[in-house]
Design an enzyme around this catalytic site. Structure first.
Site, PDB file in Angstrom:
ATOM      1  N   GLU A  63      24.626   3.333 -12.294  1.00 17.01           N
ATOM      2  CA  GLU A  63      23.335   3.616 -11.980  1.00 17.01           C
ATOM      3  C   GLU A  63      23.655   5.607 -11.391  1.00 17.01           C
ATOM      4  O   GLU A  63      24.500   5.867 -10.460  1.00 17.01           O
ATOM      5  CB  GLU A  63      22.741   3.311 -10.724  1.00 17.01           C
ATOM      6  CG  GLU A  63      21.835   3.480  -9.607  1.00 17.01           C
ATOM      7  CD  GLU A  63      21.429   3.053  -8.986  1.00 17.01           C
ATOM      8  OE1 GLU A  63      20.429   3.592  -8.015  1.00 17.01           O
ATOM      9  OE2 GLU A  63      21.581   1.998  -8.435  1.00 17.01           O
TER      10      GLU A  63
ATOM     11  N   CYS B 296      19.478  10.180  -3.059  1.00 16.10           N
ATOM     12  CA  CYS B 296      19.494  10.319  -4.613  1.00 16.10           C
ATOM     13  C   CYS B 296      17.445   9.710  -5.259  1.00 16.10           C
ATOM     14  O   CYS B 296      17.743   9.957  -6.422  1.00 16.10           O
ATOM     15  CB  CYS B 296      20.440   9.004  -5.077  1.00 16.10           C
ATOM     16  SG  CYS B 296      20.231   7.316  -4.554  1.00 16.10           S
TER      17      CYS B 296
END
Length: 249
Positions: free
Chosen positions: A126, A164
């Protein structure tokens, strides 16, 4: 500095999983979520966190271990590992790890995948994105100021931008652009930067250069979180990149 976490696979094929997670984005969630999903597959997990978050990671892991013990399961099913980045290759290439999930940067993901390939260990990554906010022209000036603007400010500056899934860029159509630009500029210039840490300097400036010679926008040592809009960076590593962004702007 980033981290891996196992995904749900058949318990007959999993020996153990590894969770490696970033230092600043949702440390509790990114640690506990893979721990829970891995345990539900009947597997064990090794949690590898950043060396900069050794205390918090160990504390969060102790929550899971104590919960297992309270339910009469072995706390050894969940292990915490702290090491320097150059040592992490031993973990990511270990043949007894059956699956890795990595959350972090593209550059580190290349290293993780190359290391895992030595043992043919499957990896789920990810990676950090460039999350845009797209503003159309069908919004009224009132909605842009009172509904859209607060969302943009929070999306950009929450956790001092160390997020993020934060907004990386704003793409606005012409009419909305003309309305939003002065609103954003005013709001950003008046952001108050500071910290409540006792050892911090006695004050810190606002982002507005016009306020730097006044008390407005300055946080005195011991002020509460209510008086601070943006806290400090958690590490000095991003400072050169931050300076380059400011220079280019």
């Amino acid at each position: 500095m980033s981290s891996f976490l196992p995904t749900c696979c058949s318990s007959t094929s999993i020996r153990s999983g590894t969770d490696i997670f970033p230092i600043n984005s949702y440390p509790f969630h990114n640690l506990l979520s893979p721990v829970i999903s891995t345990l539900f597959t009947g597997s064990a997990i090794v949690v590898k966190s950043s060396e900069q978050t050794a205390f918090s990671a160990s504390y969060f892991v102790s929550i899971a271990r104590n919960a297992l013990a309270a339910c009469n399961y072995s706390p050894n099913l969940v292990q915490s590992l702290i090491c320097w980045p150059q040592t992490a290759n031993h973990l990511t290439s270990h043949p007894e790890i059956s699956h890795l999930t990595f959350i972090g940067s593209r550059a580190v993901a290349h290293q993780v995948c190359a290391s895992a390939a030595k043992a043919l260990t499957p990896v789920c990554v990810e990676l950090g994105g460039k999350d845009p906010a797209i503003i159309l022209d069908d919004l009224s000036p009132y909605d842009l100021e009172h509904k859209v603007l607060p969302i943009l400010m929070k999306g950009i500056f929450v956790s001092a931008g160390q997020n993020c899934i934060g907004i990386e860029r704003i793409i606005a159509l012409p009419r909305s652009y003309d309305i939003l630009l002065p609103l954003l500029e005013k709001r950003i210039r008046n952001l108050r930067v500071g910290t409540t840490f006792p050892s911090a300097p006695s004050s810190s400036a606002s982002l507005n250069p016009d306020n730097r010679n006044s008390n407005r926008g300055h946080k005195q040592q011991g002020d509460t979180n209510d008086n601070i809009d943006i806290g400090p960076l958690i590490s000095p590593h991003p400072i050169p990149h931050l300076h380059s962004l400011i220079r280019s702007a």
